[in-house]
Design an enzyme around this catalytic site. Structure first.
Site, PDB file in Angstrom:
ATOM      1  N   GLU A   8      11.230 -33.836 -11.643  1.00 55.37           N
ATOM      2  CA  GLU A   8      11.941 -32.584 -11.931  1.00 55.37           C
ATOM      3  C   GLU A   8      13.424 -32.659 -11.620  1.00 55.37           C
ATOM      4  O   GLU A   8      14.254 -32.139 -12.358  1.00 55.37           O
ATOM      5  CB  GLU A   8      11.323 -31.432 -11.128  1.00 55.37           C
ATOM      6  CG  GLU A   8       9.969 -30.994 -11.634  1.00 55.37           C
ATOM      7  CD  GLU A   8       9.445 -29.801 -10.848  1.00 55.37           C
ATOM      8  OE1 GLU A   8      10.246 -28.904 -10.547  1.00 55.37           O
ATOM      9  OE2 GLU A   8       8.247 -29.780 -10.539  1.00 55.37           O
ATOM     10  N   ASP A  80       6.551 -31.813  -9.352  1.00 54.84           N
ATOM     11  CA  ASP A  80       6.132 -31.346  -8.025  1.00 54.84           C
ATOM     12  C   ASP A  80       4.630 -31.092  -7.939  1.00 54.84           C
ATOM     13  O   ASP A  80       3.987 -30.741  -8.937  1.00 54.84           O
ATOM     14  CB  ASP A  80       6.891 -30.068  -7.661  1.00 54.84           C
ATOM     15  CG  ASP A  80       8.344 -30.351  -7.294  1.00 54.84           C
ATOM     16  OD1 ASP A  80       8.684 -31.530  -7.107  1.00 54.84           O
ATOM     17  OD2 ASP A  80       9.134 -29.397  -7.197  1.00 54.84           O
ATOM     18  N   ASP A  82       2.602 -28.747  -7.095  1.00 54.02           N
ATOM     19  CA  ASP A  82       2.062 -27.387  -7.045  1.00 54.02           C
ATOM     20  C   ASP A  82       1.753 -26.931  -8.468  1.00 54.02           C
ATOM     21  O   ASP A  82       1.902 -27.692  -9.433  1.00 54.02           O
ATOM     22  CB  ASP A  82       3.030 -26.427  -6.349  1.00 54.02           C
ATOM     23  CG  ASP A  82       4.429 -26.452  -6.957  1.00 54.02           C
ATOM     24  OD1 ASP A  82       4.606 -27.015  -8.065  1.00 54.02           O
ATOM     25  OD2 ASP A  82       5.364 -25.905  -6.343  1.00 54.02           O
ATOM     26  N   GLU A  84       3.290 -24.828 -10.373  1.00 53.70           N
ATOM     27  CA  GLU A  84       4.483 -24.811 -11.219  1.00 53.70           C
ATOM     28  C   GLU A  84       4.782 -26.212 -11.719  1.00 53.70           C
ATOM     29  O   GLU A  84       5.114 -26.423 -12.892  1.00 53.70           O
ATOM     30  CB  GLU A  84       5.667 -24.251 -10.429  1.00 53.70           C
ATOM     31  CG  GLU A  84       6.787 -23.689 -11.286  1.00 53.70           C
ATOM     32  CD  GLU A  84       6.437 -22.376 -11.940  1.00 53.70           C
ATOM     33  OE1 GLU A  84       7.065 -22.052 -12.965  1.00 53.70           O
ATOM     34  OE2 GLU A  84       5.527 -21.687 -11.464  1.00 53.70           O
ATOM     35  N   TYR A 286       6.604 -31.929   1.323  1.00 54.48           N
ATOM     36  CA  TYR A 286       6.828 -30.881   0.325  1.00 54.48           C
ATOM     37  C   TYR A 286       6.839 -29.505   0.986  1.00 54.48           C
ATOM     38  O   TYR A 286       5.978 -29.194   1.818  1.00 54.48           O
ATOM     39  CB  TYR A 286       5.746 -30.942  -0.754  1.00 54.48           C
ATOM     40  CG  TYR A 286       6.075 -30.115  -1.973  1.00 54.48           C
ATOM     41  CD1 TYR A 286       7.266 -30.295  -2.646  1.00 54.48           C
ATOM     42  CD2 TYR A 286       5.184 -29.155  -2.449  1.00 54.48           C
ATOM     43  CE1 TYR A 286       7.570 -29.543  -3.772  1.00 54.48           C
ATOM     44  CE2 TYR A 286       5.478 -28.404  -3.572  1.00 54.48           C
ATOM     45  CZ  TYR A 286       6.678 -28.595  -4.223  1.00 54.48           C
ATOM     46  OH  TYR A 286       6.988 -27.848  -5.331  1.00 54.48           O
ATOM     47  N   ARG A 288       6.672 -26.354  -0.291  1.00 60.88           N
ATOM     48  CA  ARG A 288       5.959 -25.193  -0.852  1.00 60.88           C
ATOM     49  C   ARG A 288       4.477 -25.365  -0.530  1.00 60.88           C
ATOM     50  O   ARG A 288       3.756 -26.081  -1.229  1.00 60.88           O
ATOM     51  CB  ARG A 288       6.192 -25.076  -2.361  1.00 60.88           C
ATOM     52  CG  ARG A 288       7.635 -24.737  -2.715  1.00 60.88           C
ATOM     53  CD  ARG A 288       7.804 -24.512  -4.221  1.00 60.88           C
ATOM     54  NE  ARG A 288       9.159 -24.104  -4.546  1.00 60.88           N
ATOM     55  CZ  ARG A 288      10.152 -24.934  -4.843  1.00 60.88           C
ATOM     56  NH1 ARG A 288       9.907 -26.242  -4.861  1.00 60.88           N
ATOM     57  NH2 ARG A 288      11.353 -24.485  -5.124  1.00 60.88           N
ATOM     58  N   HIS A 330      -1.795 -29.203  -0.158  1.00 59.27           N
ATOM     59  CA  HIS A 330      -1.078 -30.247   0.544  1.00 59.27           C
ATOM     60  C   HIS A 330      -0.695 -29.750   1.927  1.00 59.27           C
ATOM     61  O   HIS A 330      -0.839 -28.579   2.241  1.00 59.27           O
ATOM     62  CB  HIS A 330       0.145 -30.723  -0.232  1.00 59.27           C
ATOM     63  CG  HIS A 330       0.830 -29.639  -1.004  1.00 59.27           C
ATOM     64  ND1 HIS A 330       1.757 -28.794  -0.442  1.00 59.27           N
ATOM     65  CD2 HIS A 330       0.694 -29.239  -2.291  1.00 59.27           C
ATOM     66  CE1 HIS A 330       2.190 -27.939  -1.356  1.00 59.27           C
ATOM     67  NE2 HIS A 330       1.557 -28.178  -2.470  1.00 59.27           N
TER      68      HIS A 330
END
Length: 673
Positions: A8, A80, A82, A84, A286, A288, A330
């Site tokens: 990303e 990423d 997640d 999203e 990470y 989030r 995670h």
């Protein structure tokens, strides 16, 4: 053989590229490359399929990625880890027309994590993609269907949001609780004792035995005054013990935002930006995440550091129970290497890294141990038996607190006065004489207004939104000024925020906190394959049909009522600047704009007694000076006649005699602009 890897962030390209080596070409999508159309809902009301189009930035990014994909032997999507990120990978696969694309995820940008991820690629997780699409669809449906209806009903531009509006409601409801609060005056007493070394300690009057059934506070000051006058007391109970205090769990996204707000005074949006940079630098895992626990590798890394630094570990690795509804895909946020005490490229990044490092390392250390001394004193207040309680704590083993040094790890906790109460060694039946005593006059206080960190804490507790969205929610409701922040950071609602809340409560399910939490559970069920995208989204659409009908009959307060029909006026940008018009299409009332508010109507022109040749209605003589349309333009005078009928657009120039010029050779008048 070359492999194209798509991440990303451009920053990750520089970090990941050297780890993978020359056989890999790493490029960045720079976030989403496709989105719903900006000027329409983009959702089919029957199938609820979403219509995507490339974003302006996405078009140029996709052109470069398509060229690189044609030259590559394989493409790996490494966005990423997640929902999203999963959705971004799916959009890339669709746009680049990839067949059976490979997907890898890693929770830290370290050599070990990345190489391990690339050894175990997987297929796209479409259940997680559908969960992200459902969230996007629900947000879009509420925004596009409810916002215009609410704006029409209130006469001002108001945007309803699936999670933003419940957040505004929390602030409004608390403000009204504060406004309705009535303070209660109550009383207490304390005795003060002097030690041989000139230090003093205090004991508090125990009012509970003297309260009537149902009472919480001592309301009569008579007994409190008598208790404050007591000087001779006897030790009725005495104990020395030890008390352990455990550390808190490593940071989740929410607790990181809360702590960074309290200790570093950072806005949630800034905290997330700094954490993103630290993650991309490979400094932290990470950022989030809802998970409060670290993986085994992280626990082992911290244990190794603690042993080398002489820090005492807990007897066994600590684990915490996740909150209900947490997505534990995670681990918690932690430093990728605990031995790195200082990471970040500027002071703000370094400060946040230090906060993350302290919380993670402390989580695996031994309890802080306090020596606790407690005493109960018995006395007589002119015939009434009274007792006083005192507790003193002394830190004897810092345990996990050692990593905080001079920092305050518990700034959010109430001040513990027992830590500065040096009670001497005593024995039961010892007789003591107080050196002083005083009456305590107290008042109950209203609830404290939210600050951004405490509002985030309340939202997490109530299940409103997801921690990864909190920064965007805060930014949205403050930028739109539904809530305002004072100089000390306290939040209060604006009049628009109150109108938003009142327009939605008791009419729309999504403003109810239980519903909001339940909807988040449904999104989790989609991700887990236990519910379908269509069922969740279609149910939300159907419920809005009935709810919107109830809004039409609502009598909501309007900021600027129409002088003709009392419905809301709306500010509209027209060809010649802003003006105000009634939100009721049947009402034709308009008013000029006066610095963002409705101005006064111009006085009607004087009667001319001249009828319009086109329709027979009386003409009006228009004389004045026009407002400049653009900056730098000079006002221009105008002088013409026009028909007063709203259905007739006839206009005529003014002749030398001051009367309208009729006839085929008389051109239609134009208002100067």
């Amino acid at each position: 053989m070359t492999t194209l890897v798509i991440v990303e962030s451009p920053k990750k390209v520089k970090t990941i590229g050297p780890i993978l080596g020359d056989r890999y070409t790493v490029m960045a999508s720079v976030g989403h490359v496709r989105d719903l159309p900006p000027k329409e809902m983009g959702i089919d009301p029957v199938s609820f399929a979403l219509s995507y189009e490339a974003t302006e930035r996405g078009r140029s990014v996709l052109a470069k990625l398509k060229a690189a994909a044609r030259d590559a032997d394989a493409v790996i999507l490494a966005t990423d880890p997640d929902r999203e990120g999963e959705a971004i990978s799916w959009h890339l696969a669709e746009s680049l027309k990839l067949n059976n694309p490979q997907r890898v995820t890693f929770t830290a940008i370290t050599k070990d994590k990345i190489l391990a991820a690339f050894k175990a690629p997987r297929a796209l997780d479409m259940q997680r993609v559908h969960a992200q699409e459902a969230r996007r669809a629900l947000d879009r449906i509420i925004g596009y269907r409810v916002s215009p209806a609410l704006s029409n009903a209130t006469g001002q531009r108001i945007g309803a949001g699936r999670v933003q509006s419940p957040a505004v409601r929390l602030v409004v409801d608390l403000e009204r609780t504060i406004a309705a609060f009535k303070s209660t005056q109550h009383y207490g007493a304390e005795l003060i004792f002097s030690n041989d070394d000139a230090t003093k300690w205090k004991a508090q009057f125990d009012t509970k035995p003297h309260l009537a059934p149902g009472e919480t506070y001592l309301l009569d000051d008579t007994l409190a005054k008598l208790a404050a006058a007591v000087r001779n007391v006897t030790v009725a109970e005495y104990s020395d013990s030890e008390e352990g205090k455990a550390p808190k769990a490593p940071f989740t996204t929410s607790t990181m935002q809360q702590d960074a707000g309290k200790r570093l005074k950072l806005k949630p949006k800034v905290t997330m930006q700094l954490a993103q940079k630290l993650y991309e630098q490979g400094a932290i895992t990470y950022h989030r995440t809802d998970a409060p626990n670290m993986d085994e590798e992280g626990i082992a890394d911290i244990a190794a550091y603690a042993q080398s630094a002489g820090l005492k570990l807990a007897d066994k690795p600590r684990k915490w129970k996740a909150k209900d509804g947490a997505q534990e895909g995670h681990e918690a946020i932690r430093p990728t290497q605990a031995a790195n005490l200082d990471c970040g490229e500027d002071e703000a990044e370094k400060a946040l890294y230090r906060l993350i490092w302290q919380r993670a390392v402390a989580s695996q250390l031994a309890d802080a141990i306090y020596a606790v001394r407690a005493v109960r004193l018995a006395g007589d207040a002119e015939g009434t038996p009274v007792s006083f309680k005192a507790t003193g704590k002394t830190l004897v083993s810092p345990g996990w607190q050692a990593v905080y040094a001079e920092d305050a790890p518990d700034e959010d906790d109430e001040k513990d006065e027992t830590s500065s109460n040096p009670i001497p060694a005593l024995a039961v039946d010892d007789a003591l004489v107080a050196s002083d005593g005083r009456l305590l006059t107290k008042k109950t206080k209203p609830p404290v207004r939210y600050k951004e960190p405490t509002l985030i804490g309340a939202m997490e507790k109530l299940g409103i939104g997801r921690p990864s969205t909190y920064a965007a929610i805060m930014d949205n409701i403050t930028t739109r000024e539904y809530i305002v922040e004072d100089k000390k950071g306290y939040l209060s609602p604006s009049s628009t925020g109150e109108i938003l809340r009142d327009g939605l409560v008791d009419r729309f399910a999504f403003i109810d906190l239980d519903y909001t939490r339940g909807l988040e559970d449904q999104l989790d069920q989609i991700a887990e394959g236990q519910a379908s995208y269509h069922d969740v989204v279609s149910a939300a659409w159907a419920s809005l049909d009935d709810e919107l009908a109830s809004l039409e009959s609502a009598n909501l307060p309007v900021a600027h009522p129409c002088p003709t029909c009392a419905k809301g006026l709306r500010r509209i940008k027209g060809e010649h600047g802003f003006f105000w018009a009634c939100s009721d299409r049947e009402c034709k009332t308009t008013l000029p704009d006066a610095k963002g508010k409705p101005g006064e109507r111009k006085a009607p022109p004087a009667p001319t007694g001249i009828n319009c040749p086109k329709c027979g209605t009386e003409l009006a003589h228009r004389v004045g000076t026009s407002k400049p349309v653009k900056r730098g333009m000079k006002p221009r005078p105008y002088d013409f006649y026009s028909c007063t009928s709203p259905k007739c657009d006839a206009k005529y120039n003014t002749g030398a005699d001051g009367k309208p010029v009729f006839g085929d050779d008389a051109p239609a008048a134009k208002e100067a602009s």
